[in-house]
Design an enzyme around this catalytic site. Structure first.
Site, mmCIF file in Angstrom:
data_model
loop_
_atom_site.group_PDB
_atom_site.id
_atom_site.type_symbol
_atom_site.label_atom_id
_atom_site.label_comp_id
_atom_site.label_asym_id
_atom_site.label_seq_id
_atom_site.Cartn_x
_atom_site.Cartn_y
_atom_site.Cartn_z
ATOM 1 N N SER A 1 57.361 34.418 41.788
ATOM 2 C CA SER A 1 56.421 35.502 42.107
ATOM 3 C C SER A 1 54.983 34.992 42.131
ATOM 4 O O SER A 1 54.632 34.059 41.396
ATOM 5 C CB SER A 1 56.525 36.594 41.038
ATOM 6 O OG SER A 1 55.559 37.584 41.256
ATOM 7 N N TYR B 1 54.765 38.673 32.353
ATOM 8 C CA TYR B 1 55.480 38.382 33.602
ATOM 9 C C TYR B 1 54.990 37.032 34.146
ATOM 10 O O TYR B 1 55.786 36.179 34.556
ATOM 11 C CB TYR B 1 55.196 39.527 34.578
ATOM 12 C CG TYR B 1 55.943 39.499 35.887
ATOM 13 C CD1 TYR B 1 57.289 39.819 35.961
ATOM 14 C CD2 TYR B 1 55.272 39.193 37.078
ATOM 15 C CE1 TYR B 1 57.957 39.833 37.180
ATOM 16 C CE2 TYR B 1 55.927 39.201 38.293
ATOM 17 C CZ TYR B 1 57.263 39.520 38.353
ATOM 18 O OH TYR B 1 57.932 39.534 39.558
HETATM 19 N N1 LIG Z 1 59.307 43.565 44.261
HETATM 20 C C1 LIG Z 1 58.325 42.697 44.413
HETATM 21 O O1 LIG Z 1 57.289 42.978 45.041
HETATM 22 C C2 LIG Z 1 58.460 41.323 43.820
HETATM 23 C C3 LIG Z 1 57.350 40.469 43.931
HETATM 24 C C4 LIG Z 1 57.455 39.199 43.392
HETATM 25 C C5 LIG Z 1 58.627 38.785 42.809
HETATM 26 N N2 LIG Z 1 59.682 39.631 42.692
HETATM 27 C C6 LIG Z 1 60.898 39.123 42.030
HETATM 28 O O2 LIG Z 1 62.045 39.489 42.785
HETATM 29 C C7 LIG Z 1 63.175 39.501 41.917
HETATM 30 C C8 LIG Z 1 63.985 40.746 42.176
HETATM 31 O O3 LIG Z 1 63.221 41.879 41.787
HETATM 32 P P1 LIG Z 1 63.150 43.220 42.621
HETATM 33 O O4 LIG Z 1 61.741 43.443 42.968
HETATM 34 O O5 LIG Z 1 64.175 43.220 43.671
HETATM 35 O O6 LIG Z 1 63.484 44.282 41.473
HETATM 36 P P2 LIG Z 1 64.705 45.291 41.297
HETATM 37 O O7 LIG Z 1 64.852 46.159 42.478
HETATM 38 O O8 LIG Z 1 64.475 45.935 39.977
HETATM 39 O O9 LIG Z 1 65.963 44.318 41.210
HETATM 40 C C9 LIG Z 1 66.131 43.478 40.097
HETATM 41 C C10 LIG Z 1 67.568 43.018 40.025
HETATM 42 O O10 LIG Z 1 67.719 42.266 38.812
HETATM 43 C C11 LIG Z 1 68.759 42.865 38.043
HETATM 44 N N3 LIG Z 1 68.507 42.729 36.606
HETATM 45 C C12 LIG Z 1 67.461 43.182 35.900
HETATM 46 N N4 LIG Z 1 67.629 42.922 34.597
HETATM 47 C C13 LIG Z 1 68.825 42.280 34.484
HETATM 48 C C14 LIG Z 1 69.560 41.773 33.393
HETATM 49 N N5 LIG Z 1 69.144 41.895 32.140
HETATM 50 N N6 LIG Z 1 70.739 41.185 33.648
HETATM 51 C C15 LIG Z 1 71.212 41.069 34.902
HETATM 52 N N7 LIG Z 1 70.570 41.555 35.988
HETATM 53 C C16 LIG Z 1 69.377 42.150 35.764
HETATM 54 C C17 LIG Z 1 68.745 44.347 38.436
HETATM 55 O O11 LIG Z 1 69.955 44.968 38.077
HETATM 56 P P3 LIG Z 1 70.079 46.578 38.042
HETATM 57 O O12 LIG Z 1 70.251 47.008 39.470
HETATM 58 O O13 LIG Z 1 71.286 46.808 37.204
HETATM 59 O O14 LIG Z 1 68.822 47.112 37.446
HETATM 60 C C18 LIG Z 1 68.546 44.198 39.937
HETATM 61 O O15 LIG Z 1 69.751 43.860 40.572
HETATM 62 C C19 LIG Z 1 62.640 39.391 40.495
HETATM 63 O O16 LIG Z 1 62.817 38.074 40.026
HETATM 64 C C20 LIG Z 1 61.167 39.707 40.660
HETATM 65 O O17 LIG Z 1 60.384 39.116 39.665
HETATM 66 C C21 LIG Z 1 59.629 40.892 43.194
#
Ligand SMILES: NC(=O)c1ccc[n+]([C@@H]2O[C@H](COP(=O)([O-])OP(=O)(O)OC[C@H]3O[C@@H](n4cnc5c(N)ncnc54)[C@H](OP(=O)(O)O)[C@@H]3O)[C@@H](O)[C@H]2O)c1
Length: 302
Positions: free
Chosen positions: A161, A187
């Site tokens: 990120s 984070y």
């Molecule tokens: N969204 C953004 O703008 C953004 C920007 C930079 C980086 N990221 C990175 O992208 C990645 C995905 O995030 P996202 O934005 O797609 O968020 P999200 O929609 O909340 O998805 C996160 C995923 O991780 C899973 N997860 C969370 N805690 C977990 C745990 N304890 N054990 C196993 N699985 C777990 C969630 O499962 P559940 O469905 O069961 O909750 C979900 O499948 C992350 O690494 C985040 O830091 C996102």
């Protein structure tokens, strides 16, 4: 006017992104956190391209619903492994299942991640964001590393990120007991630690045919942070969503890094979606990287 290097990420976010026509038919791709947001989108791209999918997820109902959706849309029969990545024992068990069940791994995507506004601890006693975003994928990758090396050409993608730019990594206070907790910095600490260990993994894999790269998936509309209190949720739902982009762009970027032939030998790099970029100086500090590697090994019991 060209932006200074430390702000180049703003310009990179606007650049046209790279895409590939390459397919991944029959390639075994493991992805964590495929039930939502970025991981869900990446799983769709992988399934569409014929990949064999193993989705490592914590919620059985959400995982089986994504599995069924991928079956209906693409005819993919994805495997599901249930593991809560806030528990290191579950990470170990997931890795064991994979090592026992699959002869090779072509792509590993460490995507699962969380953001908390307040300090919480996992059952193992670690600050949750550091545990889920850094320690769990660090352990998981280490446990699968020899299999990945045997499977070459293989690729590891760390969904990192721009949040690593928030800083916050203090080796003397990884549990935030000495500082007031700041969710953005916590984070940032986890993502910086992951970047630092990515360069270490890359050195270890050099000339093996297996690669590892980290990427920022874009600022996209997902469920991240929705585990926080109502004020944060309202801020995300009603304000942030207007500036965030469709997470499909993240899935496409991950797919490019996983499949593009021109990425086959690239390793140890950081990408803003598909554009190579320099992370912060702290995240490039190799002596800090060697230290965080050792500390992480100790924390996960390697
Ligand atoms: N969204 C953004 O703008 C953004 C920007 C930079 C980086 N990221 C990175 O992208 C990645 C995905 O995030 P996202 O934005 O797609 O968020 P999200 O929609 O909340 O998805 C996160 C995923 O991780 C899973 N997860 C969370 N805690 C977990 C745990 N304890 N054990 C196993 N699985 C777990 C969630 O499962 P559940 O469905 O069961 O909750 C979900 O499948 C992350 O690494 C985040 O830091 C996102």
């Amino acid at each position: 006017m060209k932006l200074p290097e430390e702000l180049q990420f703003i310009e990179n976010a606007r650049k046209p992104q790279k895409t590939t026509e390459a397919r991944l038919d029959g390639k075994l791709c493991i992805i964590t956190g495929a039930t939502s947001g970025v991981g869900y989108q990446a799983a769709n791209c992988l399934a569409k391209s014929g990949a064999r999918l193993v989705m490592v997820c914590r919620n059985p109902e959400k995982a089986s619903s994504v599995k069924e959706e991928l079956r209906l849309k693409f005819g993919t029969d994805a495997d599901v492994i249930i593991a809560d990545f806030s528990r290191l024992s579950k990470v170990r068990k997931a890795a064991e299942e994979i090592l026992a069940g699959y002869p090779r791994i072509d792509v590993l995507i460490n995507n699962a991640g969380v953001h908390f506004t307040h300090c919480t601890q996992t059952e193992d006693g670690f600050e949750t964001v550091f545990a889920v975003n850094h320690l769990a994928p660090f352990l998981f990758t280490n446990l699968l590393l020899e299999k990945l090396k045997e499977s070459t050409p293989a690729r590891i993608i760390q969904v990192n990120s721009q949040g690593h730019r928030f800083g916050g990594l203090d080796l003397t206070d990884l549990d935030w007991s000495k500082r007031k907790y700041n969710g953005y910095k916590a984070y940032g600490a986890a993502k910086t630690a992951q970047l630092l260990t990515t360069w270490e993994f890359s050195d270890y894999l050099i000339d093996s045919g297996a690669t590892i790269n980290a990427m920022h998936p874009g600022e996209v509309r997902t469920n991240i942070g929705m585990n926080n209190g109502w004020m944060y949720r309202a801020y995300q739902r009603y304000l942030l969503r207007w500036v965030l982009k469709d997470p499909a762009i993240s899935g496409e970027a991950i797919y490019y890094l996983a499949a593009a032939p021109e990425m086959a030998k690239i390793t140890g790099k950081y990408f803003n979606r598909t554009i190579e970029e320099k992370p912060t100086p702290q995240a490039q500090d190799r002596s800090l990287g060697a230290q965080i590697w050792k500390i992480s090994e100790h924390m996960v019991g390697l």
